[in-house]
Design a protein around this motif. Structure first.
Motif, PDB file in Angstrom:
ATOM      1  N   LEU A   1       8.917   8.590  11.622  1.00 29.74           N
ATOM      2  CA  LEU A   1       7.619   8.335  11.163  1.00 29.74           C
ATOM      3  C   LEU A   1       7.541   6.944  10.404  1.00 29.74           C
ATOM      4  CD1 LEU A   1       7.351  11.904   9.375  1.00 29.74           C
ATOM      5  CD2 LEU A   1       6.252  11.230  11.558  1.00 29.74           C
ATOM      6  N   PHE A   2       6.592   6.360  11.006  1.00 28.56           N
ATOM      7  CA  PHE A   2       6.310   5.097  10.336  1.00 28.56           C
ATOM      8  C   PHE A   2       4.865   4.861   9.783  1.00 28.56           C
ATOM      9  CE2 PHE A   2       4.981   0.495  10.499  1.00 28.56           C
ATOM     10  CZ  PHE A   2       5.978  -0.212   9.927  1.00 28.56           C
ATOM     11  N   ILE A   3       4.835   4.402   8.331  1.00 25.37           N
ATOM     12  CA  ILE A   3       3.225   4.545   7.963  1.00 25.37           C
ATOM     13  C   ILE A   3       3.180   2.757   7.060  1.00 25.37           C
ATOM     14  CG2 ILE A   3       2.102   5.355   6.098  1.00 25.37           C
ATOM     15  CD1 ILE A   3       4.866   7.174   7.174  1.00 25.37           C
ATOM     16  N   GLU A   4       2.368   2.197   7.653  1.00 30.26           N
ATOM     17  CA  GLU A   4       2.115   1.230   7.058  1.00 30.26           C
ATOM     18  C   GLU A   4       1.080   1.461   5.728  1.00 30.26           C
ATOM     19  OE1 GLU A   4       2.767  -1.955   7.715  1.00 30.26           O
ATOM     20  OE2 GLU A   4       2.715  -2.468   9.858  1.00 30.26           O
ATOM     21  N   ALA A   5       1.549   0.761   4.534  1.00 34.51           N
ATOM     22  CA  ALA A   5       1.050   1.181   3.484  1.00 34.51           C
ATOM     23  C   ALA A   5      -0.590   0.844   3.301  1.00 34.51           C
ATOM     24  CB  ALA A   5       1.703   0.318   2.287  1.00 34.51           C
ATOM     25  N   GLU A   6      -1.154  -0.203   4.163  1.00 39.22           N
ATOM     26  CA  GLU A   6      -2.638  -0.316   4.109  1.00 39.22           C
ATOM     27  C   GLU A   6      -3.148   0.543   4.855  1.00 39.22           C
ATOM     28  OE1 GLU A   6      -0.443  -3.210   7.249  1.00 39.22           O
ATOM     29  OE2 GLU A   6       0.013  -2.607   5.447  1.00 39.22           O
ATOM     30  N   SER A   7      -2.561   1.643   5.586  1.00 36.41           N
ATOM     31  CA  SER A   7      -3.426   2.587   6.362  1.00 36.41           C
ATOM     32  C   SER A   7      -3.274   3.903   5.659  1.00 36.41           C
ATOM     33  CB  SER A   7      -2.533   2.875   7.614  1.00 36.41           C
ATOM     34  OG  SER A   7      -1.276   3.260   7.439  1.00 36.41           O
ATOM     35  N   PHE A   8      -2.899   3.987   4.351  1.00 34.13           N
ATOM     36  CA  PHE A   8      -2.854   5.224   3.554  1.00 34.13           C
ATOM     37  C   PHE A   8      -4.321   5.822   3.507  1.00 34.13           C
ATOM     38  CE2 PHE A   8       0.966   6.079   0.608  1.00 34.13           C
ATOM     39  CZ  PHE A   8       1.743   5.525   1.586  1.00 34.13           C
TER      40      PHE A   8
END
Length: 635
Positions: free
Chosen positions: A21-28
């Motif tokens: 699971l990869f989550i770019e912080a800007e996409s929260f």
């Protein structure tokens, strides 16, 4: 390298795979009190979330994860300890990561000075929906780029260069090729006042225009994010109708006593004084209330313009050329990461940093030219890299009760002799004049923040004047820096100081600059062993001067205009043209020239060589509405 290929092979689809699971912080989904920072995107590869709470922890940022396979996952968080490079005690950017409401044992933002993946240990995740939160602990600029969770517990994600860029793309499920965003007569990159005026001018004159801005608001330095008032006069000879367009972007925060005093008997000055009497808060030129900069008015005006397409939160990072002409630029959404192609016949670099010109191989200059090269009275004997710097403005306001502030041992340390007993940091809170304003912008901004917080902590906690500040609290500190100078793109004429002082006339005179030749220099503080964070100015007054059109297009990229602080001038001459009303008029002229390029099937240089009278006709007419549109709505 073996681990890198294992990761890539584990990616099965655009959806995040269950065991990676990869989550770019800007996409929260919800950013809470965290803000989006993309100033150093070109250097570190991504926007990131910043916990800018001015010493008060901000509200959690949160998002949801869809997990297909329950089990144990290792958590990696890309972050940094932003003050560690100064070797000071404490890690002010500390934050926690919560999974399903429970904090991991690791405190993040405490490890390395550089951006890196910090190991958060392991956590058990359930099948289905899981919550992920960023929990700020200090309010002092904690920063998170991305979060990676993997069930392969020994894997470390790549940490730089093309490998990290490819990893981001594949893990986020982004397509390999950018999407087409359309074809335009003019693509304007940069949504400051110069870019806004260029786009609006060209659209009104029949061009199909794309305006690309890398922030959520328009105005650049004249936005609520930076809060610099508009300086310079409009409505000047030889083309007094140039500049009416600026007044359409709003009246609040656009005027000040300085403008009203320039020509006290004029109808314009009278109207300005009347409005300032009714709205005295509008006299605050720099570092004023957010409403003084009218973000919404700018956006509404542009979105309502026929022929104009506005793209906010879009960072241009690459382009393609055929011969000496740009064919398209590539933009990346700073929120979703999606990429888009903007094709155009003409382009206008209004980025301030000359980013499009740089990518296109345009000739440019950084720093000060030597006296031998330019013959300018105020040029140094030897060329150097000194520039005018970046301001991080701030202000405090009255608190309902006594207000505390944490001590900041990691900030710049002040004494009675070195502190600045103030409740407002104006333009002169300026840093990085001897640094690269593009590649070192995160450092420059952070150094300025250490100065603001350190000074305020001393005034609140140690100063002999602390009772005077007991009822004050920090109300606003900029986290987007207000730049003055970086690259200057070179045109067929490079404007020099003597052109201004001797009032040398050019046949292709266009917009008029009225601000003095205002140069800034670092101002060290006696007794303080720190890089300067204050500046002083040295102003040479001038008579109003009409700048040649040949400063507004590139000399070696055939279809590139420029407007704003990156036009073709020397370092010294930049001191007058860099203010924003002047930049807005540049943009208005560029939009006019673009419309003529379309009409006569030519390029920027062709307007000077063959169609200058047509441009002069448009400049006499102007594009903006006369008077003060919508001024009555203030009341």
């Amino acid at each position: 390298m073996k681990q890198w290929w294992i990761i890539i092979c584990m990616i099965l689809s655009p959806c995040l795979k269950a065991d990676n699971l990869f989550i770019e912080a800007e996409s929260f989904d919800k950013k809470g009190g965290w803000v989006l920072d993309n100033q150093s995107m070109g250097q570190m590869g991504s926007p990131y979330l910043l916990a800018h709470g001015m010493g008060v922890p901000v509200e959690n940022a949160s998002t949801l994860l869809q997990v297909r396979e329950a089990g144990e996952y290792r958590v990696w968080v890309r972050t940094r300890d932003w003050v560690k490079q100064w070797d000071k005690p404490g890690s002010p950017g500390r934050f926690e990561v919560l999974l399903n409401g429970k904090a991991l044992r690791t405190t993040f933002g405490t490890e390395k000075a550089v951006w890196h993946w910090q190991d958060g240990g392991t956590v058990l995740l359930k099948v289905g929906e899981n919550s992920l939160e960023l929990h700020d602990l200090t309010g002092f600029e904690g920063r998170c780029d991305a979060v990676f969770l993997t069930s392969s517990l020994d894997l470390l994600p790549p940490d730089g260069g093309n490998e990290l860029a490819d990893f981001r793309r594949k893990m986020s499920g982004l397509p390999a090729e950018p999407e087409e965003a359309g074809e335009y007569d003019l693509v304007v990159v940069g949504g400051g006042m110069a870019g806004c005026c260029a786009a609006l001018s060209a659209a009104r004159l029949g061009c199909k225009v794309a305006l690309i801005q890398n922030r959520p608001v328009l105005g650049g330095n004249n936005s609520s994010e930076v809060r610099v008032g508009l300086s310079g006069l409009i409505a000047s000879q030889p083309y007094p109708n140039l500049g009416n367009l600026l007044d359409e972007f709003g009246v609040v925060g656009h005027w000040n006593d300085w403008e009203a005093k320039q020509d006290p008997s004029s109808a314009r000055s009278k109207q300005i004084r009347e409005i300032l009497q009714r709205h005295p808060e509008k006299k605050i030129h720099n570092a004023g209330p957010a409403t003084n900069y009218e973000d919404e008015k700018k956006q509404s005006l542009l979105q309502g313009q026929e022929n104009l397409s506005l793209f906010l939160n879009m960072q241009v990072y690459d382009l393609r050329k055929e011969g000496d002409r740009i064919t398209f630029v590539i933009g990346k959404s700073i929120i979703s990461g999606k990429e888009y192609i903007f094709r155009g016949r003409l382009f206008a670099d209004c980025t301030g940093d000359g980013e499009v010109g740089f990518l296109a191989g345009a000739d440019y200059r950084v720093g000060r030219e030597s006296k031998d090269e330019t013959g300018e009275p105020r040029a140094p004997l030897k060329a150097d890299r000194l520039v005018m710097g970046t301001s991080v403005q701030w202000y405090a306001e009255d608190a309902p009760d006594r207000s505390g502030f944490p001590d900041c041992p990691w900030a710049i340390r002040f004494t009675e002799e070195t502190c600045v007993p103030a409740t407002r940091g104006d333009w002169d809170w300026e840093a990085g004049l001897d640094r690269d304003q593009i590649t070192e912008i995160e450092y420059i901004r952070d150094h300025a923040l250490r100065a603001v917080y350190g000074n305020w902590a001393f005034l609140k906690n140690q100063s002999s004047k602390k009772e005077q500040f007991a009822g004050k609290k920090l109300a606003w500190v900029a986290y987007i820096g207000g730049k003055r100078e970086s690259r200057r793109l070179l045109g067929d004429i490079v404007l020099r100081e003597q052109d201004l002082l001797e009032n040398i006339s050019y046949e292709d005179a266009t917009f008029t600059t009225t601000w003095g030749v205002d140069l800034h220099y670092p101002k060290p503080i006696a007794g303080m062993d720190e890089e300067p964070f204050l500046s002083y100015c040295d102003v040479q007054e001038i008579k109003p001067y009409a700048v040649p059109y040949r400063c507004l297009y590139s000399r070696n990229v055939g279809n590139l205009f420029m407007a704003g602080r990156n036009i073709s001038v020397t370092h010294v001459a930049l001191g007058t043209v860099r203010v924003m009303r002047t930049g807005g008029m540049m943009g208005e002229v560029v939009g006019m020239a673009a419309s003529l390029c379309k009409k006569f099937d030519t390029y920027p240089r062709g307007i000077y060589e063959m169609y200058l009278p047509a441009l002069q006709t448009l400049m006499r007419q102007g594009v903006g509405k006369p008077g003060f549109p919508d001024a009555d709505k203030l009341d």
